[in-house]
Design a protein around this motif. Structure first.
Motif, PDB file in Angstrom:
ATOM      1  N   PHE A  90       0.876  -1.260  -0.152  1.00  0.00           N
ATOM      2  CA  PHE A  90       0.121  -0.016  -0.309  1.00  0.00           C
ATOM      3  C   PHE A  90       0.938   1.298  -0.095  1.00  0.00           C
ATOM      4  CE2 PHE A  90      -2.075  -3.381   1.986  1.00  0.00           C
ATOM      5  CZ  PHE A  90      -3.465  -3.080   1.366  1.00  0.00           C
ATOM      6  N   ASP A  91       0.507   2.069  -0.655  1.00  0.00           N
ATOM      7  CA  ASP A  91       0.999   3.119  -1.372  1.00  0.00           C
ATOM      8  C   ASP A  91      -0.020   4.015  -1.417  1.00  0.00           C
ATOM      9  OD1 ASP A  91       3.659   4.827  -1.035  1.00  0.00           O
ATOM     10  OD2 ASP A  91       4.246   3.891  -2.531  1.00  0.00           O
ATOM     11  N   ARG A  92       0.919   6.201  -1.197  1.00  0.00           N
ATOM     12  CA  ARG A  92      -0.240   7.043  -1.160  1.00  0.00           C
ATOM     13  C   ARG A  92       0.528   7.161  -2.460  1.00  0.00           C
ATOM     14  NH1 ARG A  92       0.918  12.820   1.167  1.00  0.00           N
ATOM     15  NH2 ARG A  92      -1.262  14.333   0.391  1.00  0.00           N
ATOM     16  N   GLY A  93      -1.066   7.413  -2.977  1.00  0.00           N
ATOM     17  CA  GLY A  93      -0.241   8.030  -5.172  1.00  0.00           C
ATOM     18  C   GLY A  93      -2.323   8.543  -5.459  1.00  0.00           C
ATOM     19  N   GLY A  94      -3.071   8.825  -6.844  1.00  0.00           N
ATOM     20  CA  GLY A  94      -3.839   8.531  -7.537  1.00  0.00           C
ATOM     21  C   GLY A  94      -3.507   8.756  -8.703  1.00  0.00           C
ATOM     22  N   PHE A  95      -4.288   9.224  -9.183  1.00  0.00           N
ATOM     23  CA  PHE A  95      -4.314   9.410 -11.090  1.00  0.00           C
ATOM     24  C   PHE A  95      -2.868   9.130 -11.907  1.00  0.00           C
ATOM     25  CE2 PHE A  95      -8.802  11.335 -10.241  1.00  0.00           C
ATOM     26  CZ  PHE A  95      -9.982  10.609  -9.841  1.00  0.00           C
ATOM     27  N   GLU A  96      -2.305   9.836 -11.507  1.00  0.00           N
ATOM     28  CA  GLU A  96      -0.665   9.719 -11.482  1.00  0.00           C
ATOM     29  C   GLU A  96      -0.235   8.140 -11.367  1.00  0.00           C
ATOM     30  OE1 GLU A  96       0.070   9.459  -7.524  1.00  0.00           O
ATOM     31  OE2 GLU A  96      -1.429  11.179  -8.618  1.00  0.00           O
ATOM     32  N   LEU A  97      -0.924   7.718 -10.943  1.00  0.00           N
ATOM     33  CA  LEU A  97      -0.855   5.822 -10.318  1.00  0.00           C
ATOM     34  C   LEU A  97       1.246   5.948 -10.010  1.00  0.00           C
ATOM     35  CD1 LEU A  97      -1.788   4.477 -13.216  1.00  0.00           C
ATOM     36  CD2 LEU A  97      -3.373   4.779 -11.411  1.00  0.00           C
ATOM     37  N   ALA A  98       1.005   6.805  -8.530  1.00  0.00           N
ATOM     38  CA  ALA A  98       2.701   7.191  -7.767  1.00  0.00           C
ATOM     39  C   ALA A  98       3.936   6.517  -8.949  1.00  0.00           C
ATOM     40  CB  ALA A  98       2.461   6.074  -6.676  1.00  0.00           C
ATOM     41  N   GLY A  99       4.039   7.213 -10.316  1.00  0.00           N
ATOM     42  CA  GLY A  99       5.106   6.388 -10.905  1.00  0.00           C
ATOM     43  C   GLY A  99       4.595   5.047 -11.415  1.00  0.00           C
ATOM     44  N   LEU A 100       3.860   4.336 -10.940  1.00  0.00           N
ATOM     45  CA  LEU A 100       3.993   3.011 -11.480  1.00  0.00           C
ATOM     46  C   LEU A 100       3.134   2.320 -12.884  1.00  0.00           C
ATOM     47  CD1 LEU A 100       2.303   1.355  -7.973  1.00  0.00           C
ATOM     48  CD2 LEU A 100       4.873   1.241  -8.895  1.00  0.00           C
ATOM     49  N   ARG A 101       3.638   1.906 -13.330  1.00  0.00           N
ATOM     50  CA  ARG A 101       3.270   1.440 -14.733  1.00  0.00           C
ATOM     51  C   ARG A 101       2.433  -0.487 -15.016  1.00  0.00           C
ATOM     52  NH1 ARG A 101       3.233   4.704 -19.076  1.00  0.00           N
ATOM     53  NH2 ARG A 101       4.405   3.272 -20.533  1.00  0.00           N
ATOM     54  N   PRO A 102       1.569  -0.145 -14.144  1.00  0.00           N
ATOM     55  CA  PRO A 102       0.947  -0.788 -14.814  1.00  0.00           C
ATOM     56  C   PRO A 102      -0.312  -1.631 -15.381  1.00  0.00           C
ATOM     57  CG  PRO A 102      -0.982   0.551 -13.654  1.00  0.00           C
ATOM     58  CD  PRO A 102       0.619   0.805 -13.553  1.00  0.00           C
ATOM     59  N   ALA A 103      -0.459  -3.358 -15.592  1.00  0.00           N
ATOM     60  CA  ALA A 103      -0.548  -4.029 -16.546  1.00  0.00           C
ATOM     61  C   ALA A 103      -1.942  -4.008 -16.444  1.00  0.00           C
ATOM     62  CB  ALA A 103      -0.148  -5.277 -16.596  1.00  0.00           C
ATOM     63  N   LEU A 104      -2.966  -3.197 -14.892  1.00  0.00           N
ATOM     64  CA  LEU A 104      -4.836  -2.963 -14.879  1.00  0.00           C
ATOM     65  C   LEU A 104      -4.574  -2.459 -13.213  1.00  0.00           C
ATOM     66  CD1 LEU A 104      -7.090  -5.474 -15.152  1.00  0.00           C
ATOM     67  CD2 LEU A 104      -7.175  -4.902 -12.965  1.00  0.00           C
ATOM     68  N   VAL A 105      -5.342  -1.828 -13.966  1.00  0.00           N
ATOM     69  CA  VAL A 105      -6.274  -0.885 -12.643  1.00  0.00           C
ATOM     70  C   VAL A 105      -7.516  -0.775 -12.706  1.00  0.00           C
ATOM     71  CG1 VAL A 105      -6.641   1.141 -11.555  1.00  0.00           C
ATOM     72  CG2 VAL A 105      -4.232   1.347 -13.450  1.00  0.00           C
ATOM     73  N   ARG A 106      -7.810  -0.851 -11.442  1.00  0.00           N
ATOM     74  CA  ARG A 106      -9.157  -0.805 -10.868  1.00  0.00           C
ATOM     75  C   ARG A 106      -9.463  -0.126 -10.134  1.00  0.00           C
ATOM     76  NH1 ARG A 106     -11.231  -5.069  -6.637  1.00  0.00           N
ATOM     77  NH2 ARG A 106      -9.901  -3.850  -4.938  1.00  0.00           N
ATOM     78  N   ALA A 107     -10.470   0.994 -10.477  1.00  0.00           N
ATOM     79  CA  ALA A 107     -10.430   2.321 -10.205  1.00  0.00           C
ATOM     80  C   ALA A 107     -12.511   2.158  -9.500  1.00  0.00           C
ATOM     81  CB  ALA A 107     -10.042   3.770 -11.098  1.00  0.00           C
ATOM     82  N   PHE A 108     -12.870   1.745  -8.439  1.00  0.00           N
ATOM     83  CA  PHE A 108     -14.562   1.762  -8.182  1.00  0.00           C
ATOM     84  C   PHE A 108     -14.582   2.587  -7.587  1.00  0.00           C
ATOM     85  CE2 PHE A 108     -16.305  -1.636 -11.171  1.00  0.00           C
ATOM     86  CZ  PHE A 108     -16.827  -1.880 -10.339  1.00  0.00           C
TER      87      PHE A 108
END
Length: 256
Positions: A90-108
């Protein structure tokens, strides 16, 4: 990037979209060089992120990594006891995804609290930060997860929209209007495609009342089949419809 949401959540609230992700997005995750998944805006407790990791590990690939992101540092700190590095963090972040480059994002249940005019920019901010071939699943549901809807996006934009319901508690499809994605919830008015779809589904559900003695799943499948027969480009097969799902290409429901 973003604002703190109400954070309301419950165990199993997102089970419908999670099961759909396993079925629909599993191939993309299996093919990903790095099976990194972000649970964006997991809320006041980390339970839905814990469940997402467990469902993906069991149904897609055991080495999937889930990172729960929240803007509120208090929520991030409160989630740490549930972490299981490296599989769940768990980390702090928003729409910028905290600098990550994920294969999938779930935003519910995140954009539900924004203005409709902010949706496209939020979508673009997230999808621009996905790994190549990455996917975003953005949507909303009720407090118990019995009614929900979501949009599947990739780097090019929205691909599909899904309606989903717990059929044993569904009285009528019109109830789904209350849980449309933010991009559509204000478009349920005459002249809009989503309004026409919900009317068609409601009419088909009423016409399929004779199948009610065989159970709500049978009635729903008959209603979805009727909607498809009427010309709507319904995706998937009855095997998925039986789960209370209805998925269409985004252009079929996009705002006019």
């Amino acid at each position: 990037m973003g604002v703190v949401t109400r954070g309301t959540t419950n165990p199993n609230r997102l089970r419908r979209v999670d099961n759909w992700i396993v079925e629909t997005c599993g191939g993309a995750l299996r093919a990903a060089a790095d099976p990194l998944v972000v649970d964006l805006g997991y809320g006041a407790t980390p339970v839905t992120a814990v469940e997402l990791r467990a469902r993906l590990a069991a149904g897609v690939r055991a080495d999937v990594r889930v990172v729960g992101l929240e803007i509120d540092p208090v929520r991030v700190a409160a989630a740490q006891p549930a972490a299981d590095p490296p599989w769940l963090t768990f980390d702090r972040g928003g729409f910028e995804l905290a600098g990550l480059r994920p294969a999938l994002v779930r935003a519910f249940n995140v954009l539900r609290q924004y203005d409709e005019g902010e949706v496209a920019d939020a979508w673009r901010t997230v999808t621009d930060r996905l790994a190549p071939g990455g996917l975003l699943v953005e949507g909303t549901c009720d407090e118990l997860g019995r009614l929900g809807s979501w949009v599947l996006l990739d780097g090019a934009g929205p691909r599909t929209m899904t309606l989903a319901a717990k059929l044993t508690t569904l009285e009528r499809p019109a109830q789904l209007a209350e849980r449309l994605p933010k991009a559509l919830i204000h478009r349920n008015v005459p002249g809009e495609r989503i309004h026409d779809l919900l009317r068609a589904l409601e009419d088909a559900w009423q016409a399929a009342a004779g199948y009610a003695p065989f159970g709500p799943r049978h009635r729903w499948v008959e209603a979805v089949a009727a909607v498809k027969h009427a010309g709507w480009p319904v995706l998937g097969r009855p095997r998925r419809w039986r789960h209370g799902e209805l998925t269409l290409p985004w252009p079929a429901v996009s705002p006019t």
